[in-house]
Design a protein around this motif. Structure first.
Motif, mmCIF file in Angstrom:
data_model
loop_
_atom_site.group_PDB
_atom_site.id
_atom_site.type_symbol
_atom_site.label_atom_id
_atom_site.label_comp_id
_atom_site.label_asym_id
_atom_site.label_seq_id
_atom_site.Cartn_x
_atom_site.Cartn_y
_atom_site.Cartn_z
ATOM 1 N N VAL A 88 74.492 11.170 89.961
ATOM 2 C CA VAL A 88 75.399 12.769 90.679
ATOM 3 C C VAL A 88 75.638 12.957 90.330
ATOM 4 O O VAL A 88 75.615 14.610 89.369
ATOM 5 C CB VAL A 88 75.890 11.858 91.707
ATOM 6 N N ILE A 89 76.073 13.221 89.289
ATOM 7 C CA ILE A 89 76.393 13.089 87.637
ATOM 8 C C ILE A 89 74.892 14.146 87.082
ATOM 9 O O ILE A 89 75.149 15.188 86.205
ATOM 10 C CB ILE A 89 77.395 12.355 85.879
ATOM 11 N N ALA A 90 73.987 13.764 86.571
ATOM 12 C CA ALA A 90 72.657 13.859 86.031
ATOM 13 C C ALA A 90 72.752 15.410 86.906
ATOM 14 O O ALA A 90 72.479 15.744 86.465
ATOM 15 C CB ALA A 90 71.784 12.815 85.980
ATOM 16 N N VAL A 91 72.583 15.155 88.121
ATOM 17 C CA VAL A 91 71.604 16.182 89.121
ATOM 18 C C VAL A 91 72.474 17.185 88.712
ATOM 19 O O VAL A 91 71.808 18.495 89.107
ATOM 20 C CB VAL A 91 71.037 15.374 90.287
ATOM 21 N N THR A 92 73.346 17.043 88.771
ATOM 22 C CA THR A 92 75.179 18.404 89.242
ATOM 23 C C THR A 92 74.647 19.274 87.664
ATOM 24 O O THR A 92 75.235 19.922 87.632
ATOM 25 C CB THR A 92 76.018 17.579 89.660
ATOM 26 N N GLY A 93 74.691 18.357 86.646
ATOM 27 C CA GLY A 93 74.592 18.544 85.697
ATOM 28 C C GLY A 93 73.957 19.343 85.109
ATOM 29 O O GLY A 93 73.279 19.351 83.203
ATOM 30 N N LYS A 94 72.540 18.836 85.725
ATOM 31 C CA LYS A 94 71.206 19.194 84.740
ATOM 32 C C LYS A 94 70.292 18.473 84.941
ATOM 33 O O LYS A 94 69.949 19.456 83.517
ATOM 34 C CB LYS A 94 70.451 21.105 84.755
ATOM 35 N N ASP A 95 71.040 17.346 84.253
ATOM 36 C CA ASP A 95 70.610 16.220 83.051
ATOM 37 C C ASP A 95 69.082 16.180 83.451
ATOM 38 O O ASP A 95 69.265 14.356 83.986
ATOM 39 C CB ASP A 95 71.356 15.227 82.555
ATOM 40 N N PHE A 96 68.059 16.680 83.415
ATOM 41 C CA PHE A 96 66.806 16.069 84.325
ATOM 42 C C PHE A 96 66.069 15.272 83.630
ATOM 43 O O PHE A 96 65.777 13.254 84.020
ATOM 44 C CB PHE A 96 65.856 16.847 84.314
ATOM 45 N N PRO A 97 66.332 14.936 82.337
ATOM 46 C CA PRO A 97 65.669 12.918 81.606
ATOM 47 C C PRO A 97 66.125 12.126 81.715
ATOM 48 O O PRO A 97 65.830 10.408 82.611
ATOM 49 C CB PRO A 97 65.709 13.889 80.416
ATOM 50 N N VAL A 98 67.919 12.306 82.530
ATOM 51 C CA VAL A 98 68.468 10.839 83.006
ATOM 52 C C VAL A 98 68.115 10.696 84.268
ATOM 53 O O VAL A 98 67.748 9.628 84.966
ATOM 54 C CB VAL A 98 70.321 11.340 82.809
ATOM 55 N N ALA A 99 68.215 11.581 85.224
ATOM 56 C CA ALA A 99 67.670 11.766 86.258
ATOM 57 C C ALA A 99 66.477 11.308 87.051
ATOM 58 O O ALA A 99 66.441 10.378 87.623
ATOM 59 C CB ALA A 99 68.258 13.231 87.146
ATOM 60 N N THR A 105 75.329 14.799 76.973
ATOM 61 C CA THR A 105 75.605 13.563 76.228
ATOM 62 C C THR A 105 75.169 13.622 74.817
ATOM 63 O O THR A 105 75.637 13.266 73.692
ATOM 64 C CB THR A 105 76.031 13.057 77.031
ATOM 65 N N ARG A 106 74.012 14.124 75.156
ATOM 66 C CA ARG A 106 72.465 14.439 73.205
ATOM 67 C C ARG A 106 72.893 12.976 72.808
ATOM 68 O O ARG A 106 72.854 12.389 71.634
ATOM 69 C CB ARG A 106 73.941 14.740 72.391
ATOM 70 N N ILE A 107 72.904 11.865 73.327
ATOM 71 C CA ILE A 107 72.805 10.423 72.896
ATOM 72 C C ILE A 107 71.288 10.062 74.110
ATOM 73 O O ILE A 107 70.508 10.526 74.581
ATOM 74 C CB ILE A 107 73.940 9.532 73.511
ATOM 75 N N PRO A 108 70.900 8.989 73.610
ATOM 76 C CA PRO A 108 69.030 8.530 74.351
ATOM 77 C C PRO A 108 69.977 8.315 75.489
ATOM 78 O O PRO A 108 70.600 6.690 75.898
ATOM 79 C CB PRO A 108 69.395 7.561 72.829
ATOM 80 N N VAL A 109 69.428 8.584 76.473
ATOM 81 C CA VAL A 109 69.099 7.999 77.698
ATOM 82 C C VAL A 109 68.504 7.066 78.262
ATOM 83 O O VAL A 109 69.429 6.292 79.179
ATOM 84 C CB VAL A 109 67.057 8.867 78.807
ATOM 85 N N SER A 110 67.988 5.779 77.694
ATOM 86 C CA SER A 110 68.215 4.507 76.987
ATOM 87 C C SER A 110 69.047 3.615 77.823
ATOM 88 O O SER A 110 69.961 2.837 78.361
ATOM 89 C CB SER A 110 67.497 3.833 76.190
ATOM 90 N N THR A 111 70.449 4.566 76.611
ATOM 91 C CA THR A 111 71.773 3.635 76.381
ATOM 92 C C THR A 111 72.780 4.651 77.661
ATOM 93 O O THR A 111 73.211 3.648 77.788
ATOM 94 C CB THR A 111 72.588 4.342 75.008
ATOM 95 N N VAL A 112 72.464 5.405 77.953
ATOM 96 C CA VAL A 112 73.372 5.658 79.129
ATOM 97 C C VAL A 112 73.348 5.622 80.490
ATOM 98 O O VAL A 112 73.273 4.441 80.851
ATOM 99 C CB VAL A 112 72.727 7.749 79.021
ATOM 100 N N GLY A 152 64.140 9.504 75.716
ATOM 101 C CA GLY A 152 64.220 11.321 75.433
ATOM 102 C C GLY A 152 65.803 11.027 75.189
ATOM 103 O O GLY A 152 66.069 10.334 75.650
ATOM 104 N N ILE A 153 66.507 12.157 74.926
ATOM 105 C CA ILE A 153 67.789 12.718 74.842
ATOM 106 C C ILE A 153 68.781 13.159 76.255
ATOM 107 O O ILE A 153 68.263 14.549 76.462
ATOM 108 C CB ILE A 153 67.374 13.327 74.231
ATOM 109 N N SER A 154 69.512 12.640 76.700
ATOM 110 C CA SER A 154 70.948 13.359 77.623
ATOM 111 C C SER A 154 70.876 14.815 77.154
ATOM 112 O O SER A 154 71.049 15.015 76.307
ATOM 113 C CB SER A 154 71.714 12.904 77.857
ATOM 114 N N LEU A 155 70.376 15.872 78.082
ATOM 115 C CA LEU A 155 70.896 17.289 77.920
ATOM 116 C C LEU A 155 72.503 17.083 78.193
ATOM 117 O O LEU A 155 72.975 17.851 77.178
ATOM 118 C CB LEU A 155 70.232 17.902 78.888
#
Length: 328
Positions: A283-294, A99-106, A94-97
């Protein structure tokens, strides 16, 4: 000749370790399946609408629907789960909500940093706790050196009870603020490992060394140790050849149980030292509601714990078959 010899077939218990490995692998698959379902349902179980968290509460209905369609949240639940599994097996996470870059890259950017930190901390725990606990166990065996035993118990109990984040803050103040000897944050050279590894490993070292000391006292009281001592073997052989191998099973078991604590503690420790690992990212993903990364990070951490525990069980079964192998 036995029936098995005449028929050319081996007894059913000819390969107990292999049969145990098959059963343990089956248990691992079940655990991974439960983990997959749990991480998939994470987005659906969290209160609130994840789409609204991304586009904002004042977004237009068409923007909300467009984002929901892009995330696949407008599909039936079983289709969403199918897409989730397909993405895992194909590497499309998926895509990070945020940063809009692929989750695998993040995730890949922080995975090596976290793995190296946890690996160094785990090695430090084993290399320090086992010799320390065994040495104190030998010196205090049979009620000798009561003062040493009391001091060891008090000191290790104190270090085992100190929260990792509090120790991390203390290390930063002493070694980076009051005395600028070590880098305060980031990952740059071997010196940057010293404070995070210390903060992460101190409590496990204290806990494991206490267990090793107790196990050493038990092993030294066994009959085979008294027999070996009666043969006037040198102390070096007595402890290394007869005592240490019998401590390995308990040490590996506890070491495997320590890994989840190291991984969980790394989430906090990485944030204190601004370590560029997945602990900081989650932590950044949870606080930023970035669910695909989390989702992906939690899945990786959970799978790592399950796999390492399975490997530890197989190693223990190979070292001491009596401890784990069971007949069907």
């Amino acid at each position: 000749m036995t029936t098995a010899t005449l028929t050319g077939r081996r007894p059913a218990n000819a390969h107990p370790w292999l049969r145990f490995a098959v059963r343990r692998f089956g248990g691992l698959l079940v655990g991974l399946a439960v983990l997959l379902v749990a991480t998939f349902l994470m987005v659906h179980l969290i209160p609130g609408d994840p789409v609204r968290n991304v586009v904002g509460l004042n977004a237009k209905p068409e923007d909300v629907e467009r984002m929901r369609e892009a995330l696949g949240l407008n599909l039936p639940l079983w289709q969403q789960f199918g897409r989730y599994l397909s993405g895992l097996f194909t590497g499309d996470l998926g895509i990070s909500l945020r940063t809009r870059i692929p989750v695998s890259t993040v995730v890949a950017s922080g995975l090596s940093a976290s793995a190296s930190l946890a690996a160094v901390a785990f090695v430090a725990v084993i290399l320090i706790a086992v010799p320390l606990g065994m040495t104190v166990g030998v010196l205090t065996a049979r009620g000798r050196r009561r003062a040493l035993q009391t001091t060891f118990t008090a000191v290790t109990g104190l270090f085992a009870s100190i929260p990792g984040f509090l120790l991390a803050v203390g290390l930063v103040y002493f070694f980076a603020v009051a005395n600028p000897w070590l880098p305060v944050s980031g990952r740059a050279g071997w010196t940057s490992y010293l404070m995070p590894v210390t903060a992460l490993a101190i409590a496990p070292i204290a806990g494991l060394s206490r267990i090793v000391r107790s196990q050493t006292a038990v092993v030294l009281g066994e009959d085979y140790l008294r027999t070996a001592r009666s043969k006037q073997l040198p102390d070096r052989l007595l402890y290394l050849r007869h005592t240490l191998p019998n401590l390995l099973t308990a040490t590996l078991t506890i070491g495997g149980m320590l890994l989840p604590g190291l991984l969980g503690g790394a989430v906090i420790i990485e944030n204190v030292f601004n370590w560029p690992g997945i602990g900081t990212q989650v932590v950044i993903a949870v606080t930023g509601k970035d669910f695909p990364v989390a989702q992906t990070i939690i899945l990786i951490l959970g799978a790592a714990v399950l796999i390492v525990n399975a490997v530890v069980d197989l190693i223990i079964a190979a070292i001491d078959p009596r401890s784990t192998l069971r007949e069907d």
